[in-house]
Design an enzyme around this catalytic site. Structure first.
Site, PDB file in Angstrom:
ATOM      1  N   CYS A  10      -3.373  -1.532   9.189  1.00  0.00           N
ATOM      2  CA  CYS A  10      -3.785  -0.888   7.926  1.00  0.00           C
ATOM      3  C   CYS A  10      -4.632   0.365   8.115  1.00  0.00           C
ATOM      4  O   CYS A  10      -4.229   1.451   7.711  1.00  0.00           O
ATOM      5  CB  CYS A  10      -4.535  -1.895   7.063  1.00  0.00           C
ATOM      6  SG  CYS A  10      -3.538  -3.336   6.701  1.00  0.00           S
TER       7      CYS A  10
ATOM      8  N   THR B 146       0.859  -1.194   0.000  1.00  0.00           N
ATOM      9  CA  THR B 146       0.000   0.000   0.000  1.00  0.00           C
ATOM     10  C   THR B 146       0.891   1.238   0.000  1.00  0.00           C
ATOM     11  O   THR B 146       1.693   1.433   0.911  1.00  0.00           O
ATOM     12  CB  THR B 146      -0.896  -0.009   1.249  1.00  0.00           C
ATOM     13  OG1 THR B 146      -1.678  -1.190   1.206  1.00  0.00           O
ATOM     14  CG2 THR B 146      -1.804   1.210   1.282  1.00  0.00           C
TER      15      THR B 146
ATOM     16  N   PHE C 105     -19.016  -4.345   7.861  1.00  0.00           N
ATOM     17  CA  PHE C 105     -18.300  -3.188   8.410  1.00  0.00           C
ATOM     18  C   PHE C 105     -19.237  -2.167   9.054  1.00  0.00           C
ATOM     19  O   PHE C 105     -18.958  -0.981   9.111  1.00  0.00           O
ATOM     20  CB  PHE C 105     -17.371  -2.549   7.350  1.00  0.00           C
ATOM     21  CG  PHE C 105     -16.097  -3.337   7.244  1.00  0.00           C
ATOM     22  CD1 PHE C 105     -16.114  -4.608   6.694  1.00  0.00           C
ATOM     23  CD2 PHE C 105     -14.905  -2.850   7.745  1.00  0.00           C
ATOM     24  CE1 PHE C 105     -14.972  -5.381   6.642  1.00  0.00           C
ATOM     25  CE2 PHE C 105     -13.747  -3.618   7.702  1.00  0.00           C
ATOM     26  CZ  PHE C 105     -13.782  -4.877   7.143  1.00  0.00           C
TER      27      PHE C 105
HETATM   28  C1  UGA Z   1      -8.111  -4.038   6.034  1.00  0.00           C
HETATM   29  C2  UGA Z   1      -9.101  -4.104   4.847  1.00  0.00           C
HETATM   30  O1  UGA Z   1     -10.343  -4.653   5.289  1.00  0.00           O
HETATM   31  C3  UGA Z   1      -8.534  -4.965   3.715  1.00  0.00           C
HETATM   32  O2  UGA Z   1      -9.396  -4.939   2.597  1.00  0.00           O
HETATM   33  C4  UGA Z   1      -7.162  -4.401   3.326  1.00  0.00           C
HETATM   34  O3  UGA Z   1      -6.560  -5.182   2.297  1.00  0.00           O
HETATM   35  C5  UGA Z   1      -6.249  -4.387   4.542  1.00  0.00           C
HETATM   36  O4  UGA Z   1      -6.853  -3.579   5.556  1.00  0.00           O
HETATM   37  C6  UGA Z   1      -4.922  -3.831   4.128  1.00  0.00           C
HETATM   38  O5  UGA Z   1      -4.865  -2.651   3.751  1.00  0.00           O
HETATM   39  O6  UGA Z   1      -3.937  -4.580   4.056  1.00  0.00           O
HETATM   40  P1  UGA Z   1      -7.472  -5.697   8.060  1.00  0.00           P
HETATM   41  O7  UGA Z   1      -6.671  -4.553   8.601  1.00  0.00           O
HETATM   42  O8  UGA Z   1      -6.845  -7.045   7.949  1.00  0.00           O
HETATM   43  O9  UGA Z   1      -7.999  -5.356   6.556  1.00  0.00           O
HETATM   44  O10 UGA Z   1      -8.747  -5.856   8.990  1.00  0.00           O
HETATM   45  P2  UGA Z   1     -10.301  -5.536   8.894  1.00  0.00           P
HETATM   46  O11 UGA Z   1     -11.046  -6.801   8.840  1.00  0.00           O
HETATM   47  O12 UGA Z   1     -10.587  -4.530   7.861  1.00  0.00           O
HETATM   48  O13 UGA Z   1     -10.539  -4.884  10.340  1.00  0.00           O
HETATM   49  C7  UGA Z   1      -9.901  -3.673  10.713  1.00  0.00           C
HETATM   50  C8  UGA Z   1     -10.363  -3.201  12.070  1.00  0.00           C
HETATM   51  O14 UGA Z   1     -11.714  -2.750  11.995  1.00  0.00           O
HETATM   52  C9  UGA Z   1     -10.345  -4.252  13.182  1.00  0.00           C
HETATM   53  O15 UGA Z   1      -9.821  -3.665  14.354  1.00  0.00           O
HETATM   54  C10 UGA Z   1     -11.784  -4.634  13.366  1.00  0.00           C
HETATM   55  O16 UGA Z   1     -12.084  -5.065  14.666  1.00  0.00           O
HETATM   56  C11 UGA Z   1     -12.470  -3.315  13.053  1.00  0.00           C
HETATM   57  N1  UGA Z   1     -13.879  -3.460  12.587  1.00  0.00           N
HETATM   58  C12 UGA Z   1     -14.144  -4.075  11.414  1.00  0.00           C
HETATM   59  C13 UGA Z   1     -14.907  -2.932  13.347  1.00  0.00           C
HETATM   60  O17 UGA Z   1     -14.683  -2.341  14.422  1.00  0.00           O
HETATM   61  N2  UGA Z   1     -16.190  -3.046  12.894  1.00  0.00           N
HETATM   62  C14 UGA Z   1     -16.486  -3.657  11.710  1.00  0.00           C
HETATM   63  O18 UGA Z   1     -17.683  -3.723  11.349  1.00  0.00           O
HETATM   64  C15 UGA Z   1     -15.427  -4.186  10.962  1.00  0.00           C
END
Ligand code: UGA
Length: 429
Positions: free
Chosen positions: A260, A121, A249
């Site tokens: 990220c 990224t 999300f």
């Molecule tokens: C995120 C993106 O979702 C990916 O598409 C992207 O490729 C990645 O970053 C990256 O740039 O490499 P990631 O960081 O692995 O993925 O995790 P997510 O599943 O997106 O969750 C991120 C944070 O948001 C977590 O702390 C999770 O608990 C929080 N979250 C997620 C919420 O608080 N509520 C939600 O509804 C979803």
């Protein structure tokens, strides 16, 4: 095809492995000799569901190999992917020194036409810089193309996301590398969108920032729900059934973390600033995220009054479920805040305890989630692990001095919990 991936972190290792799984011949390069040795022996440095089996299978099939030598990777492949870290700097901008280093190494090793693909990224216009760098450091007069191919995998679901991508973005300067890129991705049966390089780079930052915005939006709505006596989960479900919005999300909680979203938001704000735009909307996304944690801590202190000398049980240390990653984890932040207030902690996480030890030296790590509440004043849920829903509530209730739970991830049903005699506080319900 013969492919090389430089960098065996989350993105590089999963990408390389999945490319091998669909039949390509993949060389993964990493400068860390110990890591390469471990991977060669079939061990993997991260926890990612399904990955270890795939690595072993493809190494055994001779389609996946590991080396320290960038030169070897460059020589033996036609397409070279860069998947090295792009960490944040104190001012929010991105440290691109690993990318620059790799661009120079690739340039030094090139003796024939290569396609150099950036998967890390990066801020918009990095592709241009990579092309300039390769041109400058390339000894022979060989042709090359730079491509931007951002990765959208989520940790914890990385193999699935890679094998069944929603879309593949390919940013190019000329049509020449497009056929090869389509060939790389053909086995994945995903829509491929071909853009210019700058647009491809922006797609990544714009997507992550939008997802973070979605989370902050529902977290802000959760404040209203609490004030009005509504239920944020029902609101999210009602909103999410609209195709244009979607339910994913929209889970309210103690905020987003990980390696990220926080980093990419800061970078996107910085990039905007550099081109003369103040992206105020995204600054508010950051503010809401920070406030969400404050509000949760306030909920804890309002109930327990003083945290000093209180014993708190914490379920969850990873930044989200299905991973052992604790980088920028809201759960770790929460633990550190409670420790600072003088609380003592008993903590449990299904996968992240080893990695958490380095950042939480003065806590008791408990192997069984059903033992974590022993002798504590309250239990806090900080990560959305599915298995926490199977917590033995009866046993935990008896182990606590009072049946108090602060659920930062809305894993339990408030009415059920009340019926079972719990003082139960969650988010937006
Ligand atoms: C995120 C993106 O979702 C990916 O598409 C992207 O490729 C990645 O970053 C990256 O740039 O490499 P990631 O960081 O692995 O993925 O995790 P997510 O599943 O997106 O969750 C991120 C944070 O948001 C977590 O702390 C999770 O608990 C929080 N979250 C997620 C919420 O608080 N509520 C939600 O509804 C979803």
């Amino acid at each position: 095809m013969k492919l090389t991936i430089i960098g065996t972190g989350y993105v590089g290792l999963v990408t390389g492995t999945c490319f091998a799984e669909v039949g390509h011949h993949v060389i993964c390069v990493d400068s860390d000799a110990n890591k390469v040795e471990m991977l060669r022996r079939g061990g993997i440095p991260i926890y990612e569901p399904g990955l270890e089996e795939l690595v072993k299978k493809n190494v055994a099939a001779g389609r996946l190999s590991f080396t320290n030598s960038t030169a070897e990777g460059v020589e033996k492949s036609d397409v070279i992917f860069i998947a090295v870290p792009t960490p944040p700097q104190p001012d929010g901008s991105v440290d691109l020194s690993y990318i620059e280093r790799v661009a120079r190494d690739i340039a030094g090793a090139m003796t024939s036409y290569k396609i150099v693909v950036d998967k890390s990224t990066v801020p918009v216009k990095t592709g241009e810089k990579v092309a300039e760098t390769i041109k400058r450091y390339c000894k022979a007069q060989v042709e090359f193309d730079v491509v931007s191919n951002p990765e959208f995998l989520r940790e914890g679901f990385a193999v699935d996301d890679l094998m069944k991508p929603d879309r593949v973005v390919v940013g190019v300067r000329s049509p020449r590398p497009v056929a090869a890129m389509k060939q790389v991705y053909e086995p994945f049966n995903a829509p491929i969108i071909v853009t210019d390089i700058n647009s491809a780079e922006l797609i990544k930052h714009a997507s992550n920032s939008f997802l973070a915005l979605k989370i902050s939006y529902i977290n802000a709505v959760s404040i209203l729900c609490e004030a009005a006596g509504a239920n944020v989960q029902e609101v999210a479900t009602g909103m999410g059934l609209d195709d244009r919005i979607g339910r994913r999300f929209l889970n309210a909680g103690i905020g987003f973390g990980g390696s990220c979203f926080p980093k990419d938001l800061s970078a996107f704000i910085k990039i905007s600033e550099q081109v003369g735009y103040d992206f105020r909307l995204l600054k508010e996304v950051q503010n809401i995220n920070a406030e969400q944690m404050e509000r949760f801590i306030k909920k804890i202190t309002e109930t327990l009054w003083v945290l000093k000398d209180k014993k708190i049980a914490v379920l969850g240390l990873a930044f989200k479920q299905n991973t052992d990653d604790v980088r920028s984890s809201p759960a770790i932040d929460l633990c550190q805040r409670m420790l600072k207030e003088g609380a003592t902690l008993r903590v449990h996480d299904p996968k992240a305890m080893d990695k958490a030890r380095a950042v939480l030296p003065n806590v008791t790590f408990v192997d069984d989630m059903n033992d974590v509440a022993q002798g504590c004043d309250a239990i806090v849920v900080a990560t959305e692990w599915d298995e926490f829903k199977k917590l033995d509530l009866e046993r935990s209730r008896e182990a606590l001095s009072a049946p108090i739970m602060f659920d930062g991830r809305n894993l339990f049903d408030p009415q059920e919990m009340e019926k079972l005699g719990w003082i139960y506080k969650s988010i937006g319900r």
